[in-house]
Write a protein that holds these residues in place. Structure first.
Motif, PDB file in Angstrom:
ATOM      1  N   ARG A  83       0.829  -1.210   0.000  1.00 19.44           N
ATOM      2  CA  ARG A  83       0.000   0.000   0.000  1.00 19.44           C
ATOM      3  C   ARG A  83       0.867   1.265   0.000  1.00 19.44           C
ATOM      4  O   ARG A  83       0.455   2.310  -0.482  1.00 19.44           O
ATOM      5  CB  ARG A  83      -0.949  -0.004   1.196  1.00 19.44           C
ATOM      6  N   GLN A  84       2.070   1.150   0.568  1.00 21.41           N
ATOM      7  CA  GLN A  84       2.994   2.300   0.552  1.00 21.41           C
ATOM      8  C   GLN A  84       3.425   2.638  -0.870  1.00 21.41           C
ATOM      9  O   GLN A  84       3.938   3.721  -1.119  1.00 21.41           O
ATOM     10  CB  GLN A  84       4.242   1.985   1.380  1.00 21.41           C
ATOM     11  N   ALA A  87      -1.060   5.157  -4.329  1.00 20.55           N
ATOM     12  CA  ALA A  87      -1.629   6.423  -3.858  1.00 20.55           C
ATOM     13  C   ALA A  87      -3.027   6.551  -4.441  1.00 20.55           C
ATOM     14  O   ALA A  87      -3.334   5.934  -5.472  1.00 20.55           O
ATOM     15  CB  ALA A  87      -0.765   7.597  -4.280  1.00 20.55           C
ATOM     16  N   MET A  88      -3.858   7.326  -3.757  1.00 23.90           N
ATOM     17  CA  MET A  88      -5.235   7.467  -4.251  1.00 23.90           C
ATOM     18  C   MET A  88      -5.673   8.924  -4.171  1.00 23.90           C
ATOM     19  O   MET A  88      -5.356   9.635  -3.220  1.00 23.90           O
ATOM     20  CB  MET A  88      -6.173   6.589  -3.412  1.00 23.90           C
ATOM     21  N   VAL A  94      -9.317  16.031  -0.301  1.00 25.68           N
ATOM     22  CA  VAL A  94      -9.210  16.282   1.135  1.00 25.68           C
ATOM     23  C   VAL A  94      -7.831  16.886   1.381  1.00 25.68           C
ATOM     24  O   VAL A  94      -6.826  16.187   1.327  1.00 25.68           O
ATOM     25  CB  VAL A  94      -9.368  14.975   1.942  1.00 25.68           C
ATOM     26  N   LEU A  95      -7.813  18.189   1.606  1.00 26.73           N
ATOM     27  CA  LEU A  95      -6.542  18.877   1.813  1.00 26.73           C
ATOM     28  C   LEU A  95      -6.384  19.262   3.276  1.00 26.73           C
ATOM     29  O   LEU A  95      -7.370  19.598   3.934  1.00 26.73           O
ATOM     30  CB  LEU A  95      -6.486  20.139   0.935  1.00 26.73           C
ATOM     31  N   LEU A  96      -5.157  19.184   3.750  1.00 24.05           N
ATOM     32  CA  LEU A  96      -4.893  19.566   5.133  1.00 24.05           C
ATOM     33  C   LEU A  96      -5.052  21.074   5.274  1.00 24.05           C
ATOM     34  O   LEU A  96      -4.852  21.824   4.316  1.00 24.05           O
ATOM     35  CB  LEU A  96      -3.479  19.145   5.530  1.00 24.05           C
ATOM     36  N   ARG A  97      -5.401  21.506   6.470  1.00 22.24           N
ATOM     37  CA  ARG A  97      -5.589  22.945   6.726  1.00 22.24           C
ATOM     38  C   ARG A  97      -4.227  23.605   6.922  1.00 22.24           C
ATOM     39  O   ARG A  97      -3.873  24.039   8.011  1.00 22.24           O
ATOM     40  CB  ARG A  97      -6.484  23.125   7.955  1.00 22.24           C
ATOM     41  N   ARG A  98      -3.477  23.595   5.849  1.00 22.09           N
ATOM     42  CA  ARG A  98      -2.125  24.144   5.839  1.00 22.09           C
ATOM     43  C   ARG A  98      -1.895  24.806   4.485  1.00 22.09           C
ATOM     44  O   ARG A  98      -2.790  24.814   3.658  1.00 22.09           O
ATOM     45  CB  ARG A  98      -1.095  23.016   6.028  1.00 22.09           C
ATOM     46  N   TYR A 106       4.028  17.396   3.969  1.00 12.63           N
ATOM     47  CA  TYR A 106       3.510  16.415   4.928  1.00 12.63           C
ATOM     48  C   TYR A 106       3.830  14.981   4.472  1.00 12.63           C
ATOM     49  O   TYR A 106       4.317  14.170   5.253  1.00 12.63           O
ATOM     50  CB  TYR A 106       2.000  16.606   5.065  1.00 12.63           C
ATOM     51  N   VAL A 107       3.561  14.679   3.197  1.00 10.92           N
ATOM     52  CA  VAL A 107       3.785  13.301   2.732  1.00 10.92           C
ATOM     53  C   VAL A 107       5.273  13.012   2.529  1.00 10.92           C
ATOM     54  O   VAL A 107       5.740  11.901   2.799  1.00 10.92           O
ATOM     55  CB  VAL A 107       2.998  12.975   1.433  1.00 10.92           C
ATOM     56  N   ARG A 110       6.903  12.305   5.830  1.00  6.60           N
ATOM     57  CA  ARG A 110       6.555  10.966   6.310  1.00  6.60           C
ATOM     58  C   ARG A 110       7.402   9.899   5.626  1.00  6.60           C
ATOM     59  O   ARG A 110       7.610   8.826   6.169  1.00  6.60           O
ATOM     60  CB  ARG A 110       5.071  10.685   6.064  1.00  6.60           C
ATOM     61  N   ARG A 154       0.106  15.692  -4.575  1.00  6.03           N
ATOM     62  CA  ARG A 154       0.441  15.056  -3.295  1.00  6.03           C
ATOM     63  C   ARG A 154       0.539  13.537  -3.469  1.00  6.03           C
ATOM     64  O   ARG A 154       1.405  12.888  -2.896  1.00  6.03           O
ATOM     65  CB  ARG A 154      -0.613  15.416  -2.256  1.00  6.03           C
TER      66      ARG A 154
ATOM     67  N   GLU B 129     -13.625  13.765   8.045  1.00  6.91           N
ATOM     68  CA  GLU B 129     -13.187  14.290   6.745  1.00  6.91           C
ATOM     69  C   GLU B 129     -11.848  13.683   6.322  1.00  6.91           C
ATOM     70  O   GLU B 129     -11.647  13.365   5.161  1.00  6.91           O
ATOM     71  CB  GLU B 129     -13.065  15.813   6.862  1.00  6.91           C
ATOM     72  N   TYR B 130     -10.936  13.492   7.273  1.00  4.22           N
ATOM     73  CA  TYR B 130      -9.560  13.125   6.942  1.00  4.22           C
ATOM     74  C   TYR B 130      -9.296  11.616   6.905  1.00  4.22           C
ATOM     75  O   TYR B 130      -8.323  11.191   6.291  1.00  4.22           O
ATOM     76  CB  TYR B 130      -8.600  13.700   7.995  1.00  4.22           C
ATOM     77  N   GLN B 133      -8.410   9.650   3.698  1.00  5.17           N
ATOM     78  CA  GLN B 133      -7.228  10.217   3.044  1.00  5.17           C
ATOM     79  C   GLN B 133      -5.958   9.867   3.820  1.00  5.17           C
ATOM     80  O   GLN B 133      -4.943   9.485   3.236  1.00  5.17           O
ATOM     81  CB  GLN B 133      -7.375  11.741   2.934  1.00  5.17           C
ATOM     82  N   SER B 136      -5.063   6.354   3.328  1.00  3.46           N
ATOM     83  CA  SER B 136      -4.490   6.196   1.995  1.00  3.46           C
ATOM     84  C   SER B 136      -3.019   6.617   1.994  1.00  3.46           C
ATOM     85  O   SER B 136      -2.196   6.023   1.293  1.00  3.46           O
ATOM     86  CB  SER B 136      -5.279   7.043   0.991  1.00  3.46           C
ATOM     87  N   ASP B 151      -4.290  20.373  12.722  1.00  2.00           N
ATOM     88  CA  ASP B 151      -5.206  20.946  11.733  1.00  2.00           C
ATOM     89  C   ASP B 151      -6.474  21.511  12.380  1.00  2.00           C
ATOM     90  O   ASP B 151      -7.166  22.317  11.772  1.00  2.00           O
ATOM     91  CB  ASP B 151      -5.538  19.910  10.648  1.00  2.00           C
ATOM     92  N   ARG B 153      -6.296  23.284  15.091  1.00  2.00           N
ATOM     93  CA  ARG B 153      -5.727  24.214  16.079  1.00  2.00           C
ATOM     94  C   ARG B 153      -6.592  25.444  16.322  1.00  2.00           C
ATOM     95  O   ARG B 153      -6.683  25.931  17.455  1.00  2.00           O
ATOM     96  CB  ARG B 153      -4.316  24.626  15.668  1.00  2.00           C
ATOM     97  N   GLU B 232     -12.755  30.302   6.397  1.00  2.00           N
ATOM     98  CA  GLU B 232     -11.986  29.235   5.741  1.00  2.00           C
ATOM     99  C   GLU B 232     -12.908  28.135   5.246  1.00  2.00           C
ATOM    100  O   GLU B 232     -12.727  27.606   4.159  1.00  2.00           O
ATOM    101  CB  GLU B 232     -10.950  28.673   6.710  1.00  2.00           C
ATOM    102  N   HIS B 236     -13.663  26.896   1.324  1.00  2.00           N
ATOM    103  CA  HIS B 236     -13.476  25.512   0.873  1.00  2.00           C
ATOM    104  C   HIS B 236     -14.750  24.945   0.266  1.00  2.00           C
ATOM    105  O   HIS B 236     -14.705  23.981  -0.480  1.00  2.00           O
ATOM    106  CB  HIS B 236     -13.039  24.654   2.067  1.00  2.00           C
TER     107      HIS B 236
END
Lengths: 247, 237
Positions: A83-84, A87-88, A94-98, A106-107, A110, A154, B129-130, B133, B136, B151, B153, B232, B236
């Motif tokens: 699985r590593q 990717a999907m 779904v994006l991180l709040r960054r 982030y990826v 990791r 990503r 939501e996360y 993902q 994955s 996230d 925060r 925000e 989105h």
């Protein structure tokens, strides 16, 4: 958008399904006795709503554990290590709040990349996706098309052998769709196995090397794209292509 | 009415002149409440996040209990801490009763459930939501906790400020375990009650003004953060 250099030409990521079955509430949601997704070029999984396309993709990526059956990648049963190498990209990104760059960082972090390598890779990816000027912007302020492009970048960041895409352009306009398709085609040309779910026949014609048609949890037809569109072998495929197939 | 105006003018004078006695009380109040909130956040956030992410038997009961503890009556908490810290209590040997530490302990018991319960709500919503993902991307459930906390925060800061609002304005618990001892455990709320009962309105009013000022600042910060979160979310959508 600038194209990333071709990293490899050897093709990996041949996916094999044997006796796959997913059941829920007394019914069978997915029943695939055998399916092999190999060879060059993207595979597009077509079918009406509720056909089990997204479910099949989630099984292939290990997000859903089937009740029965085996999934192998290059002959190795699907596990955490395999699985590593996958990717999907989901229908709704779904994006991180960054920031945009931090989503990629982030990826890469990791995966244990050092700061210099991460910075270089992020720069190359953002240039590839046409998002270089938005690197420091909040990812959640991107438009729908840009957000999906970032989700694909990503996924590409980890250089997976297999890239799954679940209707990545279903909510996008033609220009944004074209940008996504360009990214995906380039990834495919670099040797990445692409498996994409779509309900858009036009997109399948533009993208697919081979087509899997699903209906009611079963694979109805799996054929090279040219053959599928020129002379579909099944009634269901003919009906789907003429827009008369219902569940 | 004229008396009230005079007292109010004296109160403002106390504030503006930097009266050492008054500001000693304000600083002790802030020290106790800020420390109580920090300790509550350090414990409450991981606890709330784990409750949000993991599924285990009894989880629903724990969540209901946590939500119920958000409304704990301060005097009851004060009484419980008093019994625990009094000479004959299980922790009596630590000799903490009537010290700022005892007040911090009482406030932690009041604030911790608020921060833990709000963190659980925030992280659970974000996890919905996360989750797919992150799976994955190969992120384990445990490794997803810091990601979700980071996230979330903005909303978590709102929870911390809500906890601080509860701590700084609370009197029932700190008066029981602190004893309202001059220069030792006297804080804003206990001083207001004491001075008012003595008819000494100017210092009570001065502390009231400062307390309201702090409450308004905290509420303003919470509103600003919530608004930013909403903007925000709209972007989105």
């Amino acid at each position: 958008m600038r194209e990333l250099p071709v990293a490899e030409t050897i093709r990996h990521g041949v996916l094999e399904i044997e006796g796959l079955r997913v059941r829920a509430d007394g019914g069978t949601l997915l029943d695939v006795p055998r399916l092999v997704l190999g060879g060059p070029g993207p595979t597009v999984i077509l079918g009406p709503n509720g056909a089990g396309k997204s479910l099949l993709l989630r099984c292939l990526h290990g997000l859903i554990r089937p009740d029965r059956g085996a999934i192998r990648q290059d002959g190795v049963p699907l596990d955490a290590a395999i699985r590593q190498r996958q990717a999907m990209v989901f229908q709704r990104p779904v994006l991180l709040r960054r920031t945009v760059a931090a989503n990629l960082d982030y990826v890469l972090r990791r995966r244990g990349l050092g700061r210099g390598d991460r910075r270089a890779r992020i720069g190359a990816l953002l240039a590839e996706g046409g998002l270089a000027r938005k690197a420091r912007q909040s990812a959640r302020s991107l438009s729908g098309g840009e957000a999906q492009r970032l989700a694909i970048l990503r996924a590409l960041a980890i250089e997976p052998e297999v890239l799954f895409l679940d209707e990545p352009t279903s909510a996008l306009d033609p220009a944004a769709t074209q940008a996504i398709e360009t990214l995906v085609k380039r990834a495919s040309r670099r040797g990445m196995r692409v498996v994409m779910v779509s309900h858009d026949i036009g997109q399948a014609r533009r993208m697919a090397r081979d087509v899997v048609l699903m209906r009611a949890g079963r694979v109805v037809e799996h054929a090279p794209a040219a053959a599928f569109f020129a002379a579909p072998a099944t009634l269901a495929a003919r009906q789907f292509l003429t827009g008369t197939l219902v569940i | 009415m004229q008396d009230f105006a005079q007292e109010f003018t004296r109160a403002l004078g106390l504030i503006l002149s930097g009266d050492p006695g008054l500001w000693e009380i304000v600083l002790l109040s802030l020290r106790v409440s800020v420390l109580a909130v920090l300790i509550s956040a350090l414990i409450g956030m991981p606890v709330g996040a784990v409750l949000a992410v993991y599924r285990f038997p009894g989880r629903r009961v724990l969540i209901v209990l946590l939500n119920a503890l958000m409304g704990l009556p301060p005097v009851v908490v004060g009484l419980a801490v008093y019994l625990a810290l009094s000479r004959s209590g299980p922790l009596g040997g630590m000799q903490l009763l009537y010290t700022p530490t005892a007040m911090i302990v009482a406030q932690v018991l009041l604030v911790l459930p608020i921060i833990a319960a709000l963190t659980r709500q925030v992280v659970e919503a974000l996890d919905e939501e996360y989750a797919e993902q992150l799976r994955s991307l190969g992120v384990s459930r445990l490794a997803s906790v810091p990601t979700l906390l980071w996230d979330g925060r903005l909303a978590l800061l709102t929870a911390v400020l809500a906890g601080f609002g509860r701590a700084i304005a609370e009197m029932g618990a700190v008066i029981i375990v602190g004893g309202n001892i001059n220069h030792v455990t006297r804080v804003m709320t206990t001083t207001i009650a004491l001075e008012t009962s003595k008819g000494n309105l100017a210092p009570a009013l001065a502390l009231g003004v400062i307390l309201v000022g702090i409450a308004v600042a905290v509420t303003g910060a919470v509103s600003a953060l919530s608004l930013r979160g909403d903007v925000e979310a709209l972007r989105h959508a």
